[in-house]
Scaffold this active site. Structure first.
Site, PDB file in Angstrom:
ATOM      1  N   ASP A  30       0.816  -1.222   0.000  1.00  0.00           N
ATOM      2  CA  ASP A  30       0.000   0.000   0.000  1.00  0.00           C
ATOM      3  C   ASP A  30       0.850   1.273   0.000  1.00  0.00           C
ATOM      4  O   ASP A  30       0.614   2.192   0.790  1.00  0.00           O
ATOM      5  CB  ASP A  30      -0.922   0.034   1.227  1.00  0.00           C
ATOM      6  CG  ASP A  30      -1.625  -1.279   1.501  1.00  0.00           C
ATOM      7  OD1 ASP A  30      -1.928  -2.001   0.525  1.00  0.00           O
ATOM      8  OD2 ASP A  30      -1.883  -1.582   2.679  1.00  0.00           O
ATOM      9  N   GLU A 200     -11.140  -0.950  -3.462  1.00  0.00           N
ATOM     10  CA  GLU A 200     -10.458  -0.212  -2.402  1.00  0.00           C
ATOM     11  C   GLU A 200      -9.295   0.579  -3.017  1.00  0.00           C
ATOM     12  O   GLU A 200      -9.155   0.663  -4.242  1.00  0.00           O
ATOM     13  CB  GLU A 200      -9.917  -1.185  -1.349  1.00  0.00           C
ATOM     14  CG  GLU A 200      -8.937  -2.208  -1.913  1.00  0.00           C
ATOM     15  CD  GLU A 200      -8.630  -3.346  -0.960  1.00  0.00           C
ATOM     16  OE1 GLU A 200      -9.392  -3.563   0.006  1.00  0.00           O
ATOM     17  OE2 GLU A 200      -7.612  -4.036  -1.196  1.00  0.00           O
TER      18      GLU A 200
END
Length: 319
Positions: A30, A200
């Site tokens: 991420d 997401e």
């Protein structure tokens, strides 16, 4: 390998020999890539079991190739309400302060404590301390789990928080001091901008006056994790999905997703920073951070990105 060659390899590192992905060792995911003060920075998730995800490391580089680790710029000791699953950092610099937005606790309902927090520091290396003493977003709105936050600055100086898991994405106008939100003209706080395929990991940037909205699709633990995008005339959309631009290439890695974008200042040179699961790795948390060049065609559409082990070449920032 001859001793002198071995010595040089250790001394100079693999990066000097053209193997620049992953960009630094360890399991990290991420990644938020950004430029502060003529230095490249990456703020990733420490990829580990949720109970071990209690801190965030940062990495800095002068050239995109050689990276320095700055351990524990934020950890749960500085955030009393966070105790696990600290992930997906997003960071901005404003008024000589650095604001680090993060998810924590992986809440599954409004009855749990957790969500999206914000911490502040005087330096990009921290130490970051909780700004408001509670989650900035601690409930579900429009079905969006409060995770995977990104902070976007519009052309007029307005900052937005764009976030959401569980297949829903919200955009919220941030107060000037980042302690809360400003209602839209219709009185709403949380506007949903979910495009087709969204799961997401939202990210947004402006190019040639257009708003490029990007997100991750598929399941993050599986091989089909990927990145898609849309283009609109406003940060509120509407966003119509165009195509995928980043996905697995099994000979190298699977699960390529949850990215960010760095633009080299005053140029059309763009880089995509993302994580992937190396070939042969099956562990849920075995994810590495990588960088590739991201290009556009003559119509402004993003070209598909090829994932590589070579990564990107050295590109020092102008002083």
């Amino acid at each position: 390998m001859k001793p002198i060659l071995l010595f040089l390899t250790v001394l100079l590192g693999l990066n000097s020999w053209g193997q620049n992905n992953p960009v630094f060792p360890g399991w990290y995911a991420d990644p938020e890539g950004i430029i502060f003060d003529n230095t490249y920075w990456i703020y990733p998730t420490f990829s580990a079991p949720y109970e071990d995800q209690v801190f965030i490391d940062a990495f800095s580089s002068e050239d995109l190739v050689n990276w320095t680790k700055h351990p524990r710029v934020l950890d749960t000791a500085g955030v009393k309400w966070a105790h696990r699953a600290m992930w997906a950092p997003a960071i901005v610099k404003k008024d000589q302060k650095y604001y680090l937005f993060f998810g924590a606790n992986d809440i599954q309902s409004d009855q749990e404590i957790g969500g999206i927090g914000v911490a502040v520091a005087d330096k990009p290396t921290g130490p970051f301390k909780d700004l408001i003493g509670k989650p900035l977003v601690g409930k579900f709105h429009n079905g969006a789990q409060p995770i995977d936050q990104f902070v976007f600055k519009d052309k007029d100086g307005q900052y937005y928080l764009i976030y959401g898991g569980w297949g829903h994405c919200n955009i919220v106008k941030l107060k000037d001091d980042f302690t809360g939100f400003i209602p839209y003209e219709d009185g709403e706080l949380f506007k949903e901008i979910t495009p087709e395929g969204y799961v997401e990991g939202p990210f947004m940037f402006i190019k040639d006056g257009k708003y490029y909205f990007m997100w991750s699709e598929g399941g993050w633990t599986g091989p089909d994790y990927s990145v898609a995008y849309a283009i609109a005339d406003s940060p509120l959309g509407p966003f119509k999905r165009i195509d995928k631009i980043l996905e697995q290439q099994p000979k190298i890695a699977t699960g390529a997703g949850h990215h960010s974008v760095i633009q080299y200042p005053d140029s059309n040179q763009y880089y995509i920073v993302y994580h992937r699961r190396p070939k042969g790795e099956t562990g849920r948390d075995s994810r590495e951070t990588c960088i590739e060049v991201m290009e556009f065609d003559e119509d402004g559409l993003i070209k598909p990105v090829t994932i590589t082990t070579e990564g990107v070449k050295s590109h020092p920032l102008k002083k």
